[in-house]
Scaffold this active site. Structure first.
Site, short mmCIF file in Angstrom:
data_model
loop_
_atom_site.label_atom_id
_atom_site.label_comp_id
_atom_site.label_asym_id
_atom_site.label_seq_id
_atom_site.Cartn_x
_atom_site.Cartn_y
_atom_site.Cartn_z
N LYS A 171 0.84 -1.20 0.00
CA LYS A 171 0.00 0.00 0.00
C LYS A 171 0.88 1.25 0.00
O LYS A 171 1.50 1.59 1.00
CB LYS A 171 -0.91 0.05 1.23
CG LYS A 171 -1.97 1.13 1.07
CD LYS A 171 -2.46 1.72 2.37
CE LYS A 171 -1.77 2.98 2.78
NZ LYS A 171 -1.89 4.13 1.89
N GLU A 246 10.13 2.58 10.36
CA GLU A 246 11.05 3.71 10.19
C GLU A 246 10.19 4.95 10.29
O GLU A 246 9.23 5.12 9.53
CB GLU A 246 11.74 3.67 8.82
CG GLU A 246 12.80 2.60 8.69
CD GLU A 246 13.93 2.73 9.69
OE1 GLU A 246 14.15 3.84 10.23
OE2 GLU A 246 14.58 1.71 9.97
N CYS A 280 13.52 11.98 6.08
CA CYS A 280 13.61 11.61 7.49
C CYS A 280 15.02 11.84 8.01
O CYS A 280 15.22 11.99 9.21
CB CYS A 280 13.17 10.17 7.70
SG CYS A 280 13.89 9.05 6.53
N GLU A 379 9.59 17.11 14.68
CA GLU A 379 9.87 16.96 13.25
C GLU A 379 8.91 17.85 12.45
O GLU A 379 7.69 17.71 12.55
CB GLU A 379 9.71 15.51 12.81
CG GLU A 379 10.12 15.33 11.35
CD GLU A 379 10.04 13.88 10.88
OE1 GLU A 379 8.99 13.26 11.03
OE2 GLU A 379 11.05 13.39 10.34
O1 TXE Z 1 2.23 10.04 7.22
P1 TXE Z 1 1.45 8.76 7.65
P2 TXE Z 1 1.75 11.21 6.21
C1 TXE Z 1 5.75 12.62 8.97
C2 TXE Z 1 5.89 14.06 8.57
C3 TXE Z 1 4.62 14.32 7.84
C4 TXE Z 1 3.64 13.50 8.63
C5 TXE Z 1 2.39 13.08 7.91
O2 TXE Z 1 5.98 14.86 9.72
O3 TXE Z 1 4.29 15.67 7.87
O4 TXE Z 1 4.37 12.35 8.98
O5 TXE Z 1 2.69 12.40 6.71
C6 TXE Z 1 -0.44 4.96 5.85
N1 TXE Z 1 -3.15 2.09 9.13
N2 TXE Z 1 6.40 11.72 8.04
O6 TXE Z 1 0.34 11.58 6.42
O7 TXE Z 1 0.05 9.09 7.94
C7 TXE Z 1 -0.56 6.11 4.89
O8 TXE Z 1 -1.64 5.95 4.00
C8 TXE Z 1 -2.27 1.73 8.20
C9 TXE Z 1 7.75 11.45 8.34
O9 TXE Z 1 2.10 10.80 4.86
O10 TXE Z 1 2.25 8.08 8.70
C10 TXE Z 1 0.79 6.05 4.20
O11 TXE Z 1 0.82 5.01 3.22
N3 TXE Z 1 -1.64 2.60 7.40
C11 TXE Z 1 8.26 10.25 7.63
C12 TXE Z 1 1.72 5.68 5.37
O12 TXE Z 1 0.87 5.08 6.36
C13 TXE Z 1 -1.88 3.90 7.58
C14 TXE Z 1 7.78 10.05 6.23
C15 TXE Z 1 2.42 6.90 5.99
O13 TXE Z 1 1.45 7.87 6.31
C16 TXE Z 1 -2.79 4.34 8.58
C17 TXE Z 1 6.38 10.40 6.06
C18 TXE Z 1 -3.44 3.36 9.38
N4 TXE Z 1 -4.30 3.67 10.33
C19 TXE Z 1 5.76 11.22 6.96
N5 TXE Z 1 -2.82 5.70 8.52
C20 TXE Z 1 9.77 10.21 7.67
N6 TXE Z 1 10.40 10.80 8.69
O14 TXE Z 1 10.38 9.66 6.76
C21 TXE Z 1 -1.98 6.09 7.55
N7 TXE Z 1 -1.41 5.01 6.97
#
Ligand code: TXE
Length: 477
Positions: A171, A246, A280, A379
């Site tokens: 996904k 991660e 990250c 962050e």
């Molecule tokens: O992250 P999410 P988002 C941080 C960064 C950013 C914030 C939000 O601060 O502003 O996170 O980003 C899936 N069950 N980072 O919204 O929500 C979602 O669909 C299962 C830092 O993108 O964590 C996506 O595929 N899956 C980070 C994945 O999780 C779920 C990189 C990540 O989304 C879910 C990205 C659930 N309940 C964001 N809810 C880094 N440091 O590298 C969401 N997802």
């Protein structure tokens, strides 16, 4: 408008389309991508489960051949895929092409690893008995990825999963389905049997949650936010499944008085602001000793003045747009918070308009930051960096480690003594000496300590720790 579908049990399956919007030009819709339902996600998991016995027993040559073919195609199409990446995520075209090449290198590396899966044979303590230790595939692996590395992160999870004989339900993040779809299409055409790799695009709440809640998902590899990471962890513990996370970072770059100023400026600007700071491993805390502090601020400011923030695909752009409206609002909120906390906004941090309607934000440099400010602790995930002035190396190390995170940490110094001490004592998974905190090799382990990561390391041959399970066999002939 093209509709790109989900891949379930070897078939492209329809669903309602969601537009993929270009953050450099919000009037540009790249394509429509079908959103999977939780029912389709269950079908994908069932397909992966059914495909597992045959795939896990397929010979290494079969897996080698398919991964190799995928690597070759990704590399041959690096300009086109790099352009797609930059168009959907907003990093500059050279960055997009660079990430695409990296994805090809990762598939190439794991094509090789498929031929190198070694075990161990030991004499038993019992006479005549031998002990064989082998690695076996774990089963169905759920892969959930974020938007900031749309091709490299899927590659570094999917390639080892397939290499070691697992089947996959993948996904991708909702904002970047384009690259995800492209690599699944490439692997499918490279000859993967039906059900070995399934693509389910859609929301975290529906599709992601359906993966987390399913008892037939034997392992879960996640990259994303800390909050979602906790959800993944809790669900995985309740299913008693293997998982790796991660998550965030608040990575320090220490600059000591004896650093080469040009190197330090390059490390800081590259690490903090390239890829729009949406890494990250970004250097969001610049910890600078007092002897070099003012020269460092002046030189970084000068360098930032020379950078162009514009359309990711335009020639001469150094910093592309922020990925979407909500990330832009998060960045702007933190820029306001920083000023209210008393930090000095030296330059940037402005929402700017360009020829095309996009989420443009100039790189923001804050000085006079304390270690306790929210902008120094949380962050932000945008082109925003805090400079924290310190007295000496000891204070720099103390500030560097004063964080809940522990992904990457860097030091710029001419001193072997301080470089060695930092390598030893920085509480991080990856240390960089006279190099930016972001930007890592594809063939060595990636991951952090403390609140940044959980579970086994990703990438390189260390990936086998997560994507295989060990079997110990005793034989009396
Ligand atoms: O992250 P999410 P988002 C941080 C960064 C950013 C914030 C939000 O601060 O502003 O996170 O980003 C899936 N069950 N980072 O919204 O929500 C979602 O669909 C299962 C830092 O993108 O964590 C996506 O595929 N899956 C980070 C994945 O999780 C779920 C990189 C990540 O989304 C879910 C990205 C659930 N309940 C964001 N809810 C880094 N440091 O590298 C969401 N997802």
């Amino acid at each position: 408008m093209d509709l790109r579908k989900n891949l379930i049990a070897g078939e492209w399956v329809d669903g309602p389309g969601a537009p993929n919007i270009n953050p450099s030009d919000t009037s540009d819709v790249i394509a429509e991508y079908a959103r999977a339902t939780s029912g389709q996600t269950k079908d994908a998991i069932a397909a992966a489960k059914a495909a597992f016995p045959a795939w896990s027993r397929s010979g290494p040559l079969v897996r080698h051949g398919i991964l190799r073919k995928a690597a070759d195609e990704i590399l041959a199409r690096k300009e086109e895929l790099g352009r797609l990446l930059s168009r959907e995520e907003g990093k500059t075209l050279p960055e997009g092409i660079g990430e695409t090449v990296r994805a090809a290198q990762i598939f190439d590396f794991f094509a090789g690893e498929a031929l190198r899966l070694a075990g161990e044979t030991l004499p038993s303590v019992r006479p005549g008995v031998t002990v064989d230790i082998t690695r076996e595939a774990v089963g169905v692996v759920g892969i959930i990825t974020p938007w900031n590395f749309p091709i490299a992160i899927p590659a570094w999870k999917i390639a080892p999963a397939l290499c070691y004989g697992n089947t996959v339900v993948f996904k991708p993040a909702g904002l970047v389905p384009g690259c995800a779809w492209a690599i699944v299409d490439i692997l499918h055409r490279a000859g993967l049997p039906e059900g070995v790799l399934n693509l389910v695009m859609g929301s975290g709440r529906e599709v992601g949650q359906a993966i987390l809640d399913h008892p037939d998902v034997n392992a879960l590899s996640f990259t994303g936010s800390v909050a979602t990471g906790r959800t993944v962890a809790a669900a995985s513990v309740s299913q008693m499944r293997k998982f790796q996370l991660e998550m965030g970072g608040k990575n320090p770059l220490v600059v000591l008085d004896d650093a080469d100023l040009d190197t330090a400026v390059e490390c800081a600007v590259n690490g903090a602001f390239f890829s729009t700071g949406q890494r990250c491993t970004a250097s969001s805390r610049l910890i600078v000793t007092e002897g070099i502090h003012d020269r460092f601020i002046a030189a970084v400011t000068e360098r930032l003045k020379g950078l162009t923030t514009d359309d990711a695909l335009a020639d001469g752009t150094d910093i592309g747009p922020v990925v979407d409206q909500s990330q832009l609002e998060q960045d702007l909120d933190y820029i306001e918070i920083g000023q209210k906390e008393g930090a000095t906004l030296v330059m940037g941090g402005e929402r700017v308009n360009r020829t095309k309607p996009g989420f443009y934000l100039t790189p923001a440099l804050f000085a006079n930051c304390s270690r306790d400010m929210r902008i120094s602790r949380e962050e932000i995930f945008g082109p925003v960096a805090s400079v924290i002035k310190v007295k000496d190396y000891d204070e720099a190390l103390d500030v560097a480690n004063d964080t809940e995170f522990g992904l990457s940490g860097g030091i710029c110094t001419g001193s072997l003594k301080y470089a060695s001490d930092f390598r030893r004592n920085a509480e991080v998974g990856m240390v960089m000496v006279n190099l930016p905190t972001a930007g890592v090799d594809f063939h060595v382990p990636f991951g952090g300590t403390k609140g940044s990561s959980y579970g086994q390391r990703e990438q390189g041959r260390y990936a086998a720790e997560f994507f295989t399970t060990v079997k110990t066999a005793y034989t009396l002939p």
